[in-house]
Design a protein around this motif. Structure first.
Motif, PDB file in Angstrom:
ATOM      1  N   ASP A 205     -21.687 -32.975  -8.924  1.00 53.03           N
ATOM      2  CA  ASP A 205     -21.177 -34.013  -8.034  1.00 53.03           C
ATOM      3  C   ASP A 205     -22.104 -35.227  -8.007  1.00 53.03           C
ATOM      4  OD1 ASP A 205     -18.894 -32.450  -6.585  1.00 53.03           O
ATOM      5  OD2 ASP A 205     -20.629 -31.115  -6.536  1.00 53.03           O
ATOM      6  N   TRP A 206     -23.389 -34.986  -8.203  1.00 54.83           N
ATOM      7  CA  TRP A 206     -24.388 -36.062  -8.193  1.00 54.83           C
ATOM      8  C   TRP A 206     -25.281 -35.854  -9.413  1.00 54.83           C
ATOM      9  CZ3 TRP A 206     -25.453 -39.890  -4.313  1.00 54.83           C
ATOM     10  CH2 TRP A 206     -26.614 -40.647  -4.555  1.00 54.83           C
ATOM     11  N   ILE A 207     -25.447 -36.895 -10.205  1.00 56.66           N
ATOM     12  CA  ILE A 207     -26.305 -36.844 -11.392  1.00 56.66           C
ATOM     13  C   ILE A 207     -27.406 -37.880 -11.198  1.00 56.66           C
ATOM     14  CG2 ILE A 207     -26.408 -37.090 -13.903  1.00 56.66           C
ATOM     15  CD1 ILE A 207     -23.321 -36.532 -13.865  1.00 56.66           C
ATOM     16  N   GLN A 208     -28.653 -37.431 -11.153  1.00 57.17           N
ATOM     17  CA  GLN A 208     -29.775 -38.334 -10.917  1.00 57.17           C
ATOM     18  C   GLN A 208     -30.611 -38.453 -12.185  1.00 57.17           C
ATOM     19  OE1 GLN A 208     -30.198 -39.906  -7.886  1.00 57.17           O
ATOM     20  NE2 GLN A 208     -31.813 -41.177  -8.787  1.00 57.17           N
ATOM     21  N   GLU A 209     -30.643 -39.644 -12.738  1.00 58.02           N
ATOM     22  CA  GLU A 209     -31.428 -39.925 -13.953  1.00 58.02           C
ATOM     23  C   GLU A 209     -32.779 -40.500 -13.563  1.00 58.02           C
ATOM     24  OE1 GLU A 209     -33.378 -42.861 -15.843  1.00 58.02           O
ATOM     25  OE2 GLU A 209     -31.464 -43.696 -15.150  1.00 58.02           O
ATOM     26  N   SER A 210     -33.846 -39.911 -14.102  1.00 59.38           N
ATOM     27  CA  SER A 210     -35.206 -40.376 -13.809  1.00 59.38           C
ATOM     28  C   SER A 210     -36.026 -40.448 -15.087  1.00 59.38           C
ATOM     29  CB  SER A 210     -35.881 -39.439 -12.790  1.00 59.38           C
ATOM     30  OG  SER A 210     -35.149 -39.377 -11.594  1.00 59.38           O
ATOM     31  N   LEU A 211     -35.466 -41.115 -16.094  1.00 57.48           N
ATOM     32  CA  LEU A 211     -36.158 -41.286 -17.371  1.00 57.48           C
ATOM     33  C   LEU A 211     -37.166 -42.427 -17.272  1.00 57.48           C
ATOM     34  CD1 LEU A 211     -33.896 -39.424 -18.367  1.00 57.48           C
ATOM     35  CD2 LEU A 211     -33.712 -40.847 -20.415  1.00 57.48           C
ATOM     36  N   PRO A 212     -38.066 -42.545 -18.277  1.00 57.85           N
ATOM     37  CA  PRO A 212     -38.978 -43.689 -18.315  1.00 57.85           C
ATOM     38  C   PRO A 212     -38.206 -45.009 -18.330  1.00 57.85           C
ATOM     39  CG  PRO A 212     -39.682 -42.005 -19.859  1.00 57.85           C
ATOM     40  CD  PRO A 212     -38.336 -41.580 -19.356  1.00 57.85           C
ATOM     41  N   GLU A 213     -38.868 -46.090 -17.933  1.00 59.21           N
ATOM     42  CA  GLU A 213     -38.211 -47.389 -17.794  1.00 59.21           C
ATOM     43  C   GLU A 213     -37.970 -48.043 -19.163  1.00 59.21           C
ATOM     44  OE1 GLU A 213     -37.683 -48.996 -13.940  1.00 59.21           O
ATOM     45  OE2 GLU A 213     -36.859 -47.225 -14.927  1.00 59.21           O
ATOM     46  N   ARG A 214     -37.052 -47.443 -19.909  1.00 61.74           N
ATOM     47  CA  ARG A 214     -36.617 -48.010 -21.194  1.00 61.74           C
ATOM     48  C   ARG A 214     -35.096 -48.003 -21.229  1.00 61.74           C
ATOM     49  NH1 ARG A 214     -39.231 -44.908 -26.108  1.00 61.74           N
ATOM     50  NH2 ARG A 214     -37.419 -45.939 -27.043  1.00 61.74           N
ATOM     51  N   LEU A 215     -34.514 -49.199 -21.345  1.00 62.27           N
ATOM     52  CA  LEU A 215     -33.066 -49.310 -21.312  1.00 62.27           C
ATOM     53  C   LEU A 215     -32.395 -48.558 -22.451  1.00 62.27           C
ATOM     54  CD1 LEU A 215     -32.083 -52.939 -20.206  1.00 62.27           C
ATOM     55  CD2 LEU A 215     -31.384 -50.783 -19.160  1.00 62.27           C
ATOM     56  N   ASP A 216     -33.021 -48.584 -23.640  1.00 65.12           N
ATOM     57  CA  ASP A 216     -32.385 -47.910 -24.769  1.00 65.12           C
ATOM     58  C   ASP A 216     -32.247 -46.410 -24.511  1.00 65.12           C
ATOM     59  OD1 ASP A 216     -35.189 -47.712 -24.875  1.00 65.12           O
ATOM     60  OD2 ASP A 216     -35.196 -47.372 -27.038  1.00 65.12           O
ATOM     61  N   LEU A 217     -33.271 -45.803 -23.888  1.00 68.06           N
ATOM     62  CA  LEU A 217     -33.196 -44.375 -23.563  1.00 68.06           C
ATOM     63  C   LEU A 217     -32.106 -44.099 -22.532  1.00 68.06           C
ATOM     64  CD1 LEU A 217     -36.976 -43.342 -23.260  1.00 68.06           C
ATOM     65  CD2 LEU A 217     -35.410 -42.892 -25.160  1.00 68.06           C
ATOM     66  N   LYS A 218     -32.050 -44.947 -21.519  1.00 65.90           N
ATOM     67  CA  LYS A 218     -31.073 -44.746 -20.455  1.00 65.90           C
ATOM     68  C   LYS A 218     -29.653 -44.947 -20.983  1.00 65.90           C
ATOM     69  CE  LYS A 218     -34.346 -46.230 -16.859  1.00 65.90           C
ATOM     70  NZ  LYS A 218     -34.470 -44.998 -16.068  1.00 65.90           N
ATOM     71  N   HIS A 219     -29.428 -45.980 -21.782  1.00 65.54           N
ATOM     72  CA  HIS A 219     -28.090 -46.236 -22.320  1.00 65.54           C
ATOM     73  C   HIS A 219     -27.612 -45.068 -23.186  1.00 65.54           C
ATOM     74  CE1 HIS A 219     -28.505 -50.883 -21.807  1.00 65.54           C
ATOM     75  NE2 HIS A 219     -28.133 -50.276 -20.699  1.00 65.54           N
ATOM     76  N   ALA A 220     -28.500 -44.569 -24.025  1.00 66.68           N
ATOM     77  CA  ALA A 220     -28.124 -43.448 -24.891  1.00 66.68           C
ATOM     78  C   ALA A 220     -27.790 -42.210 -24.059  1.00 66.68           C
ATOM     79  CB  ALA A 220     -29.257 -43.143 -25.869  1.00 66.68           C
ATOM     80  N   LEU A 221     -28.582 -41.965 -23.017  1.00 73.66           N
ATOM     81  CA  LEU A 221     -28.329 -40.809 -22.157  1.00 73.66           C
ATOM     82  C   LEU A 221     -26.995 -40.958 -21.440  1.00 73.66           C
ATOM     83  CD1 LEU A 221     -29.416 -38.175 -20.851  1.00 73.66           C
ATOM     84  CD2 LEU A 221     -30.302 -39.618 -19.009  1.00 73.66           C
ATOM     85  N   TYR A 222     -26.706 -42.153 -20.909  1.00 78.49           N
ATOM     86  CA  TYR A 222     -25.463 -42.340 -20.162  1.00 78.49           C
ATOM     87  C   TYR A 222     -24.239 -42.082 -21.038  1.00 78.49           C
ATOM     88  CZ  TYR A 222     -28.414 -44.655 -16.666  1.00 78.49           C
ATOM     89  OH  TYR A 222     -29.386 -44.934 -15.733  1.00 78.49           O
ATOM     90  N   ARG A 223     -24.303 -42.504 -22.283  1.00 77.77           N
ATOM     91  CA  ARG A 223     -23.157 -42.254 -23.174  1.00 77.77           C
ATOM     92  C   ARG A 223     -22.930 -40.754 -23.349  1.00 77.77           C
ATOM     93  NH1 ARG A 223     -25.240 -46.965 -25.746  1.00 77.77           N
ATOM     94  NH2 ARG A 223     -26.589 -45.728 -27.115  1.00 77.77           N
ATOM     95  N   ASP A 224     -24.024 -40.007 -23.503  1.00 73.97           N
ATOM     96  CA  ASP A 224     -23.899 -38.555 -23.659  1.00 73.97           C
ATOM     97  C   ASP A 224     -23.431 -37.903 -22.357  1.00 73.97           C
ATOM     98  OD1 ASP A 224     -24.750 -38.790 -26.264  1.00 73.97           O
ATOM     99  OD2 ASP A 224     -26.840 -38.272 -25.826  1.00 73.97           O
ATOM    100  N   VAL A 225     -23.951 -38.384 -21.237  1.00 72.03           N
ATOM    101  CA  VAL A 225     -23.574 -37.814 -19.939  1.00 72.03           C
ATOM    102  C   VAL A 225     -22.097 -38.047 -19.657  1.00 72.03           C
ATOM    103  CG1 VAL A 225     -23.839 -38.086 -17.443  1.00 72.03           C
ATOM    104  CG2 VAL A 225     -25.868 -37.938 -18.889  1.00 72.03           C
ATOM    105  N   GLN A 226     -21.646 -39.285 -19.830  1.00 73.03           N
ATOM    106  CA  GLN A 226     -20.272 -39.603 -19.451  1.00 73.03           C
ATOM    107  C   GLN A 226     -19.245 -38.961 -20.389  1.00 73.03           C
ATOM    108  OE1 GLN A 226     -20.437 -43.980 -18.970  1.00 73.03           O
ATOM    109  NE2 GLN A 226     -20.420 -43.585 -16.757  1.00 73.03           N
TER     110      GLN A 226
END
Length: 480
Positions: A80-101
């Motif tokens: 119900d809630w997904i909390q992302e706490s990766l290092p402050e790098r947009l490329d890492l976060k964008h790649a993770l979000y695509r896999d998550v969604q």
């Protein structure tokens, strides 16, 4: 309300989120392939278990199960809630979000702990931008309630409201930031102080230790309970904020600050800061500093809670959901009138509960009994203690969960005689016997309690009168 939470990244912040959710009863799934993830997670859980329950005067819900998942899909599927706490790098976060969604429930909230990126930054290229928000907390997440909630024009209309509701239910104090701005609100304020501090060290005006001393001995204490603007309102005297700004506002144009300049963090400055920091607190391990920080925060938050100020007021309001349910006065067993963890402020130099706080525990338990009986502090009728006898039978350590049961020996008339027992699990650690008198606060003389109070206490006495009297009832101090 509780659901399933997925924690992506189990560093300091991610592990703190996991501990906060778990201790508030949420099942937690954690995904972080880093070798040290499990160690960081379990250390945070241990610290949280030793501190968060101590903020409350009632028992927290049963702890949610915490599971380390081997795959991303296992962690986020059905969450119900997904909390992302990766290092402050947009490329890492964008790649993770695509896999998550690609595998997550479209209705789940996908929140980022980012301290700097805006929601629009995070949503770029996402399969569903509306699902992504910022939920920026503060370390340690399991103790500090503040969290900044930020959305963008692409955020689903109900997403921020749902996020605020969920976060409030786990004890956080969400602040919805009105607009998108890099670093949000808190880190922009912290950055301003941080820049000035770096210049003061570089220019050899003050050391790291001196700067920290000034903060914790001065304005840090004011900020902890009043913040910035309310503190300055007081400084304006009867004229308030308008007078303060009129008097001190012109000074803002004086060349006191280097707000927009950053000192060159060359090897010499880094070495100076590191050496001063080592001299200041290098004799303490990070684990020791974390333990000291958590204990100090618990003590500060409980003090603010007792006064109903600052974060303490929020904590007190959240704690009402963990209040003990009122028992029937006709039930024969002595009800549990106190159920809580021993906070750091109740512990003495021997590492166990100080004798003064046994009285605090029994007094709070008595207050709970009277609250159930219907005693109204505004009625003009109260109760005064005449005599108390406490027997200390076993040690109670910091962090242990204590329960107090209360039996009415005599009730319904002017006198109230109660017997209390304090347990850790099944271990009887102390008994407390109290004789109290009902008093009319107008005359300051004994009086009959209100009829509904008298009836409740009399019924409780009758219900509990069948068994044998407790061992030690009416005893005086003597040698064993």
């Amino acid at each position: 309300m509780s659901g399933i939470v997925a924690i992506l990244g189990a560093g300091v912040i991610g592990a703190g989120w996991a501990a906060r959710f778990a201790l508030m009863g949420w099942p937690v799934r954690v995904f972080d392939p880093a070798p040290a993830a499990a160690e960081t997670l379990h250390a945070a859980l241990d610290r949280a278990r030793a501190s968060l329950p101590a903020l409350y005067d009632g028992p927290l819900p049963a702890e949610g199960a915490v599971t380390l998942c081997e795959t991303l899909a296992e962690a986020v599927g059905g969450a119900d809630w997904i909390q992302e706490s990766l290092p402050e790098r947009l490329d890492l976060k964008h790649a993770l979000y695509r896999d998550v969604q690609a595998v997550a429930d479209p209705a789940a909230i996908l929140a980022s702990s980012t301290s700097g990126f805006t929601p629009s930054d995070l949503q770029t290229g996402a399969l569903d931008p509306a699902q992504i928000i910022v939920a920026h907390p503060f370390n340690p997440v399991y103790l500090l309630p503040a969290v900044e909630i930020v959305g963008s024009d692409a955020t689903a209309p109900d997403m921020l409201a749902r996020a605020e509701t969920i976060l409030a239910e786990i004890g956080m104090a969400p602040t919805r930031v009105a607009g998108e701005i890099p670093a949000h609100v808190a880190d922009r304020l912290l950055e301003a102080v941080w820049r000035e501090a770096l210049w003061l060290v570089k220019d050899e005006v003050a050391t790291t230790g001196q700067i920290d001393e000034i903060i914790r001995m001065g304005f840090g204490l004011r900020w902890a309970q009043m913040g910035l603007f309310e503190t300055y309102r007081i400084a304006g005297g009867p004229g308030g904020m308008a007078h303060f700004l009129g008097q001190f506002g012109p000074a803002l144009k004086w060349p006191w600050t280097k707000l927009m300049e950053v000192p060159d963090l060359d090897k010499a400055l880094i070495s100076r800061i590191a050496e001063q920091s080592d001299a200041q607190s290098g004799h303490r391990s990070i684990a020791e500093l974390e333990a000291a920080r958590d204990g100090n925060l618990v003590a500060l938050l409980r003090a603010l809670k007792d006064r109903g100020e600052g974060a303490g007021a929020h904590l007190a309001a959240h704690g009402t959901r963990f209040a003990l349910a009122a028992p029937s006065p006709d039930a024969p067993a002595a009800p549990v009138t106190l159920d809580r963890q021993v906070p750091v402020s109740w512990v003495d130099y021997n590492g166990h509960m100080n004798e003064a706080h046994y009285l605090t525990a029994f007094s709070n338990a008595c207050d709970q009994l009277l609250n159930w009986a219907g005693m109204d502090p505004e009625s003009g009728l109260s109760i005064f203690t005449v005599e108390t006898h406490i027997r200390h039978l076993d040690e109670v350590q910091i962090g242990e969960r204590i329960q107090v049961t209360t039996r009415v020996i005599e009730g319904g008339g002017k006198r109230l005689h109660i017997w209390q027992e304090l347990f850790v699990d099944e271990r009887l650690c102390a008994t407390g016997e109290q004789m109290l008198l009902h008093v009319d606060l107008t005359t300051r003389k004994t009086a009959l309690p209100a009829p509904d109070v008298a009836d409740w206490l009399a019924r409780a006495q009758m219900a509990q009168a069948g068994g044998p009297l407790p061992e030690g009832l009416g005893a005086t101090i003597g040698e064993r």
